[in-house]
Scaffold this active site. Structure first.
Site, PDB file in Angstrom:
ATOM      1  N   GLY A  33      -8.559   0.740  19.496  1.00  0.00           N
ATOM      2  CA  GLY A  33      -9.252   2.001  19.293  1.00  0.00           C
ATOM      3  C   GLY A  33      -8.995   2.583  17.921  1.00  0.00           C
ATOM      4  O   GLY A  33      -8.203   2.070  17.132  1.00  0.00           O
ATOM      5  N   THR A  34      -9.659   3.678  17.617  1.00  0.00           N
ATOM      6  CA  THR A  34      -9.508   4.329  16.323  1.00  0.00           C
ATOM      7  C   THR A  34      -8.113   4.942  16.196  1.00  0.00           C
ATOM      8  O   THR A  34      -7.465   5.274  17.188  1.00  0.00           O
ATOM      9  CB  THR A  34     -10.560   5.441  16.149  1.00  0.00           C
ATOM     10  N   THR A  35      -7.661   5.091  14.966  1.00  0.00           N
ATOM     11  CA  THR A  35      -6.330   5.621  14.697  1.00  0.00           C
ATOM     12  C   THR A  35      -6.320   7.140  14.839  1.00  0.00           C
ATOM     13  O   THR A  35      -7.136   7.836  14.245  1.00  0.00           O
ATOM     14  CB  THR A  35      -5.872   5.253  13.275  1.00  0.00           C
ATOM     15  N   ASP A  50      -9.363   9.036  12.322  1.00  0.00           N
ATOM     16  CA  ASP A  50     -10.394   8.326  11.564  1.00  0.00           C
ATOM     17  C   ASP A  50     -11.379   7.756  12.575  1.00  0.00           C
ATOM     18  O   ASP A  50     -11.040   6.840  13.332  1.00  0.00           O
ATOM     19  CB  ASP A  50      -9.771   7.214  10.717  1.00  0.00           C
ATOM     20  N   SER A  78      -7.798   7.844  21.807  1.00  0.00           N
ATOM     21  CA  SER A  78      -8.040   6.508  21.263  1.00  0.00           C
ATOM     22  C   SER A  78      -8.189   5.544  22.429  1.00  0.00           C
ATOM     23  O   SER A  78      -7.497   5.668  23.442  1.00  0.00           O
ATOM     24  CB  SER A  78      -6.882   6.065  20.360  1.00  0.00           C
TER      25      SER A  78
END
Length: 252
Positions: A33-35, A50, A78
């Site tokens: 997943g996204t940070t 992000d 996330s």
């Protein structure tokens, strides 16, 4: 057939070495997943994400990764987007139930425990699967600024600073190097540090249009999201300040 075959098909079955493979698979979904980063400061707590836009056709504003749960609590997510949305709705419901029952805002730790207990229940019943999402639960209450992380197993830990999603280990290493547990950094420095961590992962691909920043200050305990214009200014400053430093570390 691998040694895990037969033990990874049901959430209620432990492997001989004490592992729940479905939970571990859910953790892998979070790693992709996204940070998302959370940092406590002397003035409050900040969340940075992000959103990692993969197509020029996507409208960045349509993707939300930091959610206002109550006036004083926000969550960064996330992992699987749909699972995150369900957990966010659950968290908002818990806040309203607490308000109606006790006529006071829910404490940050209390909400974090309720969401973690809910996630843990999905690791012990047949016919369900664990949530493929991790959450950073941040807020301000009578105990000051708080920051909790909960993973698909339902585990709950409080941090001064932490990260979930892609590049978590890299971000944690940088946070441990930059933060002195005995001394809280300023709100301004926490934003710069969070963006430095995101830049460390994304390098030149870091785009101000895909960065989302939310924060809660102790002085008023109100969840706010930073204006895109201000986010852009911070990102440009970080790129200028840390580009040479990070490139030097990479060469070493």
């Amino acid at each position: 057939m691998g040694p895990q075959m037969g033990y990874d098909r049901a959430i209620t079955v432990f492997s001989p070495d004490g592992r729940l493979f479905q939970v571990e698979y859910a953790r892998e979904a979070v790693k992709r997943g996204t940070t998302a980063i959370g940092i406590k400061s002397s003035e409050g707590v900040v969340l940075l994400v992000d959103k990692r836009i993969t197509s020029n056709l996507l409208i960045p504003e349509s993707i939300e990764k930091i959610f206002k749960i109550d006036d004083h609590i926000a969550i960064a997510t996330s992992g699987l987007v749909a699972d995150s949305r369900v957990l966010v709705d659950r968290a908002r419901l818990e806040c309203q139930i607490n308000k109606l029952t006790y006529d006071e805002p829910i404490r940050v730790e209390g909400l974090a425990k309720r969401i973690s207990d809910h996630k843990q229940q999905y690791t012990q019943y047949g016919g369900v699967r664990p949530y493929g999402a991790a959450l950073l639960i941040a807020g301000v209450d009578n105990n000051g600024a708080r920051l909790f992380e909960t993973d698909p197993s339902g585990a709950l830990v409080e941090y001064l600073a932490t990260a979930i999603g892609e590049g978590r280990d890299t971000v944690l290493k940088l946070l441990e190097e930059e933060i002195d547990p005995e001394k809280r950094i300023s709100f301004e420095d926490s934003i710069f540090l969070g963006l430095k961590c995101l830049y460390n992962i994304a390098k030149d691909k870091l785009n101000a249009e895909t960065i989302e920043i939310g924060y809660i200050l102790i002085k008023d305990a109100i969840v706010r999201k930073m204006d895109p214009k201000d986010v852009r200014e911070y990102v440009e400053k970080v790129k200028y300040l840390y580009k040479d430093e990070i490139n030097k570390e990479d060469k070493e």
